[in-house]
Design an enzyme around this catalytic site. Structure first.
Site: not given
Length: 222
Positions: A48, A85, A114, A195, A198
């Site tokens: 991402s 992801g 991830n 969040d 990012h």
């Protein structure tokens, strides 16, 4: 890790799971070959952080890379094969098809974060990255490996081993290394989306500037 850390904790990891790093999306690629003027191809194989998660289309660092190449009249096509992801296992599985279809001259590998978030054993992550690099090199592509850090709450020993993995692989396999994609913004909350995982659109030029000094010497210029 002092300044060199990716600033998120347990709450942000939970928010990540709920809100999207693990949500898969399709990638777009510029044409690999033109009938009139074939161009060498750069493939960006990432997650991402390279797939424009939470950003307007064509505002991520990979899109900015296309623009910089055009501005400097460096004739490369850029295929963004990043999926939000994605893990190193996913990247490894996709590599044969990408190499066969796009025949890249350069592969930028931005994967691994991830794996840590999902608890993948470090040895598995390292083996997957090694295979990705070797697959690229067997297809006569040069490799840029993009390093990452994991949350400090994973423990100092693990975070150091995780980051050192990238340095080890780059040295052993003669790949170019970007030490840390988020260098320079990691301690700036305003450079991250809500969040705190990012980077924002405002941060994307910094990400490109971290990759560019390693990538640029590999480019053929007229």
């Amino acid at each position: 890790m002092n300044k060199r850390r990716w600033i998120f904790g347990t709450a942000a990891v939970a928010a990540l799971t709920a809100s999207g790093l693990f949500a898969f999306s399709s990638f777009t690629a510029t044409p690999a070959r033109s009938a009139e003027a074939p161009r060498p191809v750069i493939v960006v194989l990432g997650d991402s952080l390279s797939a424009e998660y939470g950003l307007a289309q064509d505002t991520g660092w990979v899109a900015l890379l296309r623009k910089r190449l055009a501005e400097q009249r460096i004739d490369y096509s850029v295929a963004n094969a990043s999926i939000s992801g994605d893990t190193t296992s996913g990247g490894r599985a996709r590599m044969p098809e990408l190499m066969a279809r796009l025949k890249p001259s350069i592969v930028v590998v931005e994967l691994g974060a991830n794996d840590a978030l999902r608890g993948v054993p470090l040895a598995t992550t390292q083996d997957n990255l090694r295979t990705i690099i070797e697959q690229a090199q067997q297809g006569h592509a040069k490799v840029v490996l993009v390093g990452m850090y994991v949350p400090s709450n994973y423990g100092q020993a693990y975070t150091q081993r995780f980051h050192a993995m990238y340095t080890t692989l780059a040295h052993e396999l003669n790949a170019r290394l970007v030490p840390f994609l988020l260098a320079g913004i990691e301690n700036k909350p305003d450079m991250f989306q809500s969040d705190q995982m990012h980077p924002t659109q405002q941060a994307q030029p910094a990400l490109l500037d971290n990759v560019w000094p390693v990538l640029a010497p590999l480019l053929r210029r007229k």
